[in-house]
Structure formats: C-alpha cells, structure tokens
Design a protein around this motif. Structure first.
Motif, PDB file in Angstrom:
ATOM      1  N   ARG A 174      40.248 -49.975  11.314  1.00 35.93           N
ATOM      2  CA  ARG A 174      39.437 -49.411  12.139  1.00 35.93           C
ATOM      3  C   ARG A 174      38.015 -49.990  12.197  1.00 35.93           C
ATOM      4  O   ARG A 174      37.577 -50.159  10.803  1.00 35.93           O
ATOM      5  N   PHE A 175      37.435 -49.957  13.213  1.00 37.13           N
ATOM      6  CA  PHE A 175      35.851 -50.442  13.174  1.00 37.13           C
ATOM      7  C   PHE A 175      35.098 -49.398  13.833  1.00 37.13           C
ATOM      8  O   PHE A 175      35.561 -48.901  14.848  1.00 37.13           O
ATOM      9  N   GLY A 176      34.009 -49.052  13.669  1.00 40.07           N
ATOM     10  CA  GLY A 176      33.053 -48.260  14.089  1.00 40.07           C
ATOM     11  C   GLY A 176      32.095 -49.245  15.264  1.00 40.07           C
ATOM     12  O   GLY A 176      32.056 -50.632  14.914  1.00 40.07           O
ATOM     13  N   GLY A 177      31.915 -48.817  16.337  1.00 39.16           N
ATOM     14  CA  GLY A 177      31.360 -49.535  17.362  1.00 39.16           C
ATOM     15  C   GLY A 177      30.069 -49.959  16.898  1.00 39.16           C
ATOM     16  O   GLY A 177      29.352 -50.894  17.339  1.00 39.16           O
ATOM     17  N   TRP A 178      29.350 -49.165  15.970  1.00 38.77           N
ATOM     18  CA  TRP A 178      28.031 -49.589  15.256  1.00 38.77           C
ATOM     19  C   TRP A 178      28.262 -50.901  14.426  1.00 38.77           C
ATOM     20  O   TRP A 178      27.537 -51.724  14.769  1.00 38.77           O
ATOM     21  N   GLU A 179      29.382 -50.915  13.832  1.00 38.71           N
ATOM     22  CA  GLU A 179      29.416 -52.279  13.084  1.00 38.71           C
ATOM     23  C   GLU A 179      29.722 -53.556  13.938  1.00 38.71           C
ATOM     24  O   GLU A 179      29.282 -54.628  13.661  1.00 38.71           O
ATOM     25  N   LEU A 180      30.377 -53.143  15.068  1.00 43.03           N
ATOM     26  CA  LEU A 180      30.478 -54.644  15.973  1.00 43.03           C
ATOM     27  C   LEU A 180      29.348 -54.933  16.818  1.00 43.03           C
ATOM     28  O   LEU A 180      29.170 -55.965  17.247  1.00 43.03           O
ATOM     29  N   THR A 181      28.463 -53.985  17.277  1.00 47.03           N
ATOM     30  CA  THR A 181      27.468 -54.112  18.131  1.00 47.03           C
ATOM     31  C   THR A 181      25.811 -54.322  17.219  1.00 47.03           C
ATOM     32  O   THR A 181      24.880 -54.785  17.685  1.00 47.03           O
TER      33      THR A 181
END
Length: 75
Positions: free
Chosen positions: A44-51
C-alpha cells in the motif's frame, strides 16, 4: 483502493472535510485479508508518498527492491 471516509458538506469557506467510517475501513481490511489468503502480496502507498517530492524515486526504488526480492532482472 478507496478512501474509508465520507465527505462532509463544504464549510463557509468552501473547504470539504471527511469523516472516517469504520464500516468502510473494516470492508477494506477484510478484502486485504482475503487477497493475502489467496496468495497475493499487497503493498500500500499513501497518495502523499506518490505526489510529494521524491515520489518517482520512491516507486523506482520500491520496484527495484521488489524485482530483486523475486529475482527478476531490472531494466
């Protein structure tokens, strides 16, 4: 993937907040258990990590490590 909250009506400044819904969270984690029992690995990845700055590098490093774990050649 889905968020386990519901949107509240906008406030006087037009901002929208969310309220957590435990039932939705319970459904999400139950599905994760079913997938694991079926033999899937879940990452799982959080949106914050990716953006956030460095998101691309985070994914590049993750997939390099994942491929190495499964002994697959990298590009």
């Amino acid at each position: 993937m889905r968020h386990y909250g519901i949107a509240n009506p906008p406030d006087e400044k037009g901002r929208v907040t969310h309220t957590a819904v435990p039932r939705l969270y319970a459904e999400m984690v139950a599905q994760g258990r079913r997938l694991r029992l079926a033999g899937y690995e879940i990452y799982r990845f959080g949106g914050w990590e990716l953006t956030a700055p460095g998101g691309k590098q985070l994914l590049d490093a993750f997939f390099t490590d994942l491929l190495a774990r499964h002994e697959k050649p990298t590009l």
